[in-house]
Write a protein that holds these residues in place. Structure first.
Motif, PDB file in Angstrom:
ATOM      1  N   PRO A 162       0.825  -1.226   0.000  1.00 47.75           N
ATOM      2  CA  PRO A 162       0.000   0.000   0.000  1.00 47.75           C
ATOM      3  C   PRO A 162       0.848   1.261   0.000  1.00 47.75           C
ATOM      4  N   VAL A 163       1.538   1.506  -1.089  1.00 50.44           N
ATOM      5  CA  VAL A 163       2.363   2.700  -1.242  1.00 50.44           C
ATOM      6  C   VAL A 163       1.869   3.469  -2.464  1.00 50.44           C
ATOM      7  N   ALA A 164       2.169   4.755  -2.520  1.00 51.11           N
ATOM      8  CA  ALA A 164       1.638   5.583  -3.600  1.00 51.11           C
ATOM      9  C   ALA A 164       2.565   6.729  -3.933  1.00 51.11           C
ATOM     10  N   ILE A 165       2.470   7.171  -5.178  1.00 46.33           N
ATOM     11  CA  ILE A 165       3.113   8.404  -5.643  1.00 46.33           C
ATOM     12  C   ILE A 165       1.984   9.352  -6.026  1.00 46.33           C
ATOM     13  N   ILE A 166       2.010  10.572  -5.500  1.00 51.75           N
ATOM     14  CA  ILE A 166       0.899  11.489  -5.715  1.00 51.75           C
ATOM     15  C   ILE A 166       1.354  12.732  -6.480  1.00 51.75           C
ATOM     16  N   GLY A 167       0.370  13.449  -7.042  1.00 54.83           N
ATOM     17  CA  GLY A 167       0.638  14.684  -7.757  1.00 54.83           C
ATOM     18  C   GLY A 167       0.821  15.860  -6.817  1.00 54.83           C
ATOM     19  N   ALA A 168       1.366  16.952  -7.366  1.00 55.96           N
ATOM     20  CA  ALA A 168       1.689  18.127  -6.549  1.00 55.96           C
ATOM     21  C   ALA A 168       0.441  18.793  -5.976  1.00 55.96           C
ATOM     22  N   THR A 169      -0.632  18.867  -6.736  1.00 56.16           N
ATOM     23  CA  THR A 169      -1.865  19.498  -6.250  1.00 56.16           C
ATOM     24  C   THR A 169      -2.476  18.704  -5.107  1.00 56.16           C
ATOM     25  N   ILE A 170      -2.402  17.390  -5.210  1.00 58.31           N
ATOM     26  CA  ILE A 170      -2.916  16.539  -4.124  1.00 58.31           C
ATOM     27  C   ILE A 170      -2.112  16.781  -2.856  1.00 58.31           C
ATOM     28  N   ALA A 171      -0.783  16.849  -2.996  1.00 61.92           N
ATOM     29  CA  ALA A 171       0.067  17.086  -1.823  1.00 61.92           C
ATOM     30  C   ALA A 171      -0.248  18.429  -1.187  1.00 61.92           C
ATOM     31  N   GLU A 172      -0.485  19.461  -1.996  1.00 64.64           N
ATOM     32  CA  GLU A 172      -0.792  20.786  -1.467  1.00 64.64           C
ATOM     33  C   GLU A 172      -2.121  20.804  -0.723  1.00 64.64           C
ATOM     34  N   ASN A 173      -3.103  20.054  -1.209  1.00 65.03           N
ATOM     35  CA  ASN A 173      -4.432  20.068  -0.591  1.00 65.03           C
ATOM     36  C   ASN A 173      -4.516  19.178   0.649  1.00 65.03           C
ATOM     37  N   LEU A 174      -3.854  18.026   0.610  1.00 67.54           N
ATOM     38  CA  LEU A 174      -3.948  17.110   1.754  1.00 67.54           C
ATOM     39  C   LEU A 174      -2.999  17.496   2.882  1.00 67.54           C
ATOM     40  N   TYR A 175      -1.867  18.112   2.534  1.00 68.04           N
ATOM     41  CA  TYR A 175      -0.859  18.444   3.547  1.00 68.04           C
ATOM     42  C   TYR A 175      -0.409  19.888   3.361  1.00 68.04           C
ATOM     43  N   PRO A 176      -1.285  20.849   3.579  1.00 63.17           N
ATOM     44  CA  PRO A 176      -0.941  22.256   3.329  1.00 63.17           C
ATOM     45  C   PRO A 176       0.115  22.807   4.284  1.00 63.17           C
ATOM     46  N   GLN A 177       0.283  22.185   5.442  1.00 60.72           N
ATOM     47  CA  GLN A 177       1.204  22.730   6.438  1.00 60.72           C
ATOM     48  C   GLN A 177       2.505  21.943   6.576  1.00 60.72           C
ATOM     49  N   GLY A 178       2.661  20.887   5.793  1.00 60.59           N
ATOM     50  CA  GLY A 178       3.852  20.073   6.013  1.00 60.59           C
ATOM     51  C   GLY A 178       4.258  19.290   4.784  1.00 60.59           C
ATOM     52  N   VAL A 179       5.245  18.412   4.964  1.00 64.26           N
ATOM     53  CA  VAL A 179       5.777  17.584   3.884  1.00 64.26           C
ATOM     54  C   VAL A 179       4.896  16.362   3.716  1.00 64.26           C
ATOM     55  N   ALA A 180       4.589  16.029   2.458  1.00 65.81           N
ATOM     56  CA  ALA A 180       3.712  14.885   2.185  1.00 65.81           C
ATOM     57  C   ALA A 180       4.461  13.562   2.250  1.00 65.81           C
ATOM     58  N   LEU A 181       5.749  13.590   2.002  1.00 62.98           N
ATOM     59  CA  LEU A 181       6.537  12.361   1.924  1.00 62.98           C
ATOM     60  C   LEU A 181       6.488  11.611   3.257  1.00 62.98           C
ATOM     61  N   GLY A 182       6.165  10.332   3.197  1.00 63.77           N
ATOM     62  CA  GLY A 182       6.103   9.505   4.387  1.00 63.77           C
ATOM     63  C   GLY A 182       4.762   9.540   5.104  1.00 63.77           C
ATOM     64  N   ARG A 183       3.870  10.462   4.705  1.00 64.68           N
ATOM     65  CA  ARG A 183       2.545  10.531   5.315  1.00 64.68           C
ATOM     66  C   ARG A 183       1.635   9.511   4.653  1.00 64.68           C
ATOM     67  N   ASP A 184       0.442   9.325   5.240  1.00 69.23           N
ATOM     68  CA  ASP A 184      -0.507   8.372   4.646  1.00 69.23           C
ATOM     69  C   ASP A 184      -1.831   9.064   4.353  1.00 69.23           C
ATOM     70  N   PHE A 185      -2.592   8.470   3.450  1.00 66.35           N
ATOM     71  CA  PHE A 185      -3.933   8.953   3.117  1.00 66.35           C
ATOM     72  C   PHE A 185      -4.830   7.739   2.896  1.00 66.35           C
ATOM     73  N   LYS A 186      -6.114   7.985   2.878  1.00 64.99           N
ATOM     74  CA  LYS A 186      -7.080   6.896   2.697  1.00 64.99           C
ATOM     75  C   LYS A 186      -7.762   7.030   1.343  1.00 64.99           C
ATOM     76  N   LEU A 187      -7.884   5.899   0.689  1.00 58.91           N
ATOM     77  CA  LEU A 187      -8.559   5.806  -0.593  1.00 58.91           C
ATOM     78  C   LEU A 187      -9.488   4.598  -0.551  1.00 58.91           C
ATOM     79  N   ARG A 188     -10.794   4.874  -0.642  1.00 59.47           N
ATOM     80  CA  ARG A 188     -11.811   3.824  -0.571  1.00 59.47           C
ATOM     81  C   ARG A 188     -11.650   2.968   0.694  1.00 59.47           C
TER      82      ARG A 188
END
Length: 420
Positions: A162-188
């Motif tokens: 369960p690993v993923a590579i995400i786009g820049a806009t997704i990173a900006e919206n999900l993690y506006p205050q920090g670094v997205a690398l190493g964080r997790d998100f939920k999909l379905r």
């Protein structure tokens, strides 16, 4: 050396004549300025439009052949009924192709996409994201420009982690205050760890897929969530297979023949049976774009040439006036031993100088326009267009000035001296 000195003297006489009639010179070159501005501006817009469209189509890759159910054809009479019952590419076919064609530095990837997804991380969420399941060689077939992080490993692909590579806009919206690398998100309802963030692409001219709102998952993880379609008619995402050619695969024709033979063998087609698959090449789109913009370029050139024509007539008219005003001086020069070519070059250089100055002014105006920020269509003027503008200016100068220059060179010195 004498010829060079006389040529230089002719140029100096022409330059002095332009400076002595400054207002007339400025008014004369305005026509050429407008003409060069018009034609170079049209070509610059066409070039920028073509470059932006080609950039928008970069997601299809270069030197890649795609195996799909539907062929990429153009025109109003698309025979969809011929392709309706074709099967979509399968994982088994991908494995067979990789086994038979995977050597010789060729990349082979299978991938599928599903749009309209919502991603969540804590209290933040983003909707309408595209999720794409890819195999390991996808980064060979298509560009995956990473800004931070890394690509998938073979182990992550094979075990469907369960690993993923995400786009820049997704990173900006999900993690506006920090670094997205190493964080997790939920999909379905499933949790995925971010191992990479792609570079920001920004707004594209065409509504084509963008990495900014795209999520890449290992193909196995994608299949676990969405399944795969077997008919391509709404029963799950339909996979595609892409084969990246080598540098020595000129035109990709050999690769296409080889792929067709392998696919026909895999699907058990008899010699007289038609292919039940399509081999699509990005060159098909590129050729259509080139044909379209070649026509647009011709039309734009014809429109711009009318403005150039008006400027040329203006220069010719001014040169006739200049010859008439300086007839007495021409007679004196010829009586003192000036050769015909010296007189001819003097007026010809004057016409060319006028057109060159006007052309440079027109090119400068186009360049200034390209500096204005444009979100929808960034403009860029190439060096070839600058050279084209200067060559057109010289050509117009020669055409507009040759007749007055020949008339001046052939004047009888006695009659010319007596002229008032």
């Amino acid at each position: 050396m004498l010829a060079l000195r006389l040529t230089f003297e002719s140029f100096r006489f022409a330059w002095d004549a332009l400076k002595s009639n400054l207002l007339r010179t400025i008014l004369s070159l305005l026509g050429v300025t407008v003409g060069i501005f018009s034609i170079i501006a049209v070509f610059t817009i066409v070039d920028s439009l073509e470059a932006n469209i080609r950039s928008s189509m970069n997601f299809v890759g270069d030197k890649v052949i795609y195996i799909e159910k539907w062929p990429w054809t153009f025109g109003p009479d698309y025979p969809w009924w011929k392709y309706f019952n074709r099967p979509v590419p399968s994982v088994r076919e991908f494995q067979e192709l990789r086994q038979q064609l995977g050597g010789n530095n060729r990349g082979i990837a299978i991938f599928a996409a599903k749009g309209g997804n919502t991603l969540k991380s804590g209290s933040n969420s983003m909707s309408d994201c595209a999720v794409q399941g890819v195999s390991y060689d996808y980064r060979v077939v298509s560009s995956v420009p990473l800004e931070t992080g890394r690509y998938f490993t073979n182990q992550e692909m094979e075990s469907a982690r369960p690993v993923a590579i995400i786009g820049a806009t997704i990173a900006e919206n999900l993690y506006p205050q920090g670094v997205a690398l190493g964080r997790d998100f939920k999909l379905r309802g499933r949790s995925f760890v971010i191992i990479g963030v792609m570079e920001k692409e920004g707004k594209k001219l065409l509504d084509t897929p963008s990495n900014d709102t795209n999520v890449l998952l290992p193909f196995g993880s994608f299949v676990k969530m969405y399944g795969l379609g077997v008919t391509g008619m709404g029963d799950g995402p339909s996979p595609r297979i892409g084969v990246k050619g080598r540098e020595e695969d000129a035109g990709l024709m050999d690769l296409e023949y080889e792929m067709r033979g392998v696919m026909r063998n895999i699907r058990g087609l008899k010699p007289r049976q038609e292919d039940n698959f399509a081999l699509n090449r990005p060159e098909m789109i590129a050729s259509q774009i080139s044909q379209l913009f070649s026509v647009i370029g011709v039309v734009g050139g014809v429109i711009g040439s009318f403005a150039i024509l008006v400027g040329g007539f203006g220069i010719a008219n001014i040169m006739f006036v200049s010859v008439r005003e300086r007839t007495n001086i021409i007679g004196i020069q010829k009586s003192l031993g000036a050769k015909n070519f010296f007189i001819l070059f003097q007026f010809l250089f004057e016409a060319v100088c006028l057109c060159l100055i006007g052309g440079l002014a027109g090119i400068l105006l186009v360049w200034l326009v390209t500096l204005v920020p444009q979100d929808a269509l960034p403009l860029a003027m190439s060096a070839s267009r600058i050279i084209l503008g200067l060559l057109i200016s010289v050509g117009i100068g020669v055409i507009a000035g040759i007749v007055p220059a020949v008339m001046a060179a052939n004047l009888d010195p006695v009659i010319a001296i007596r002229a008032k």
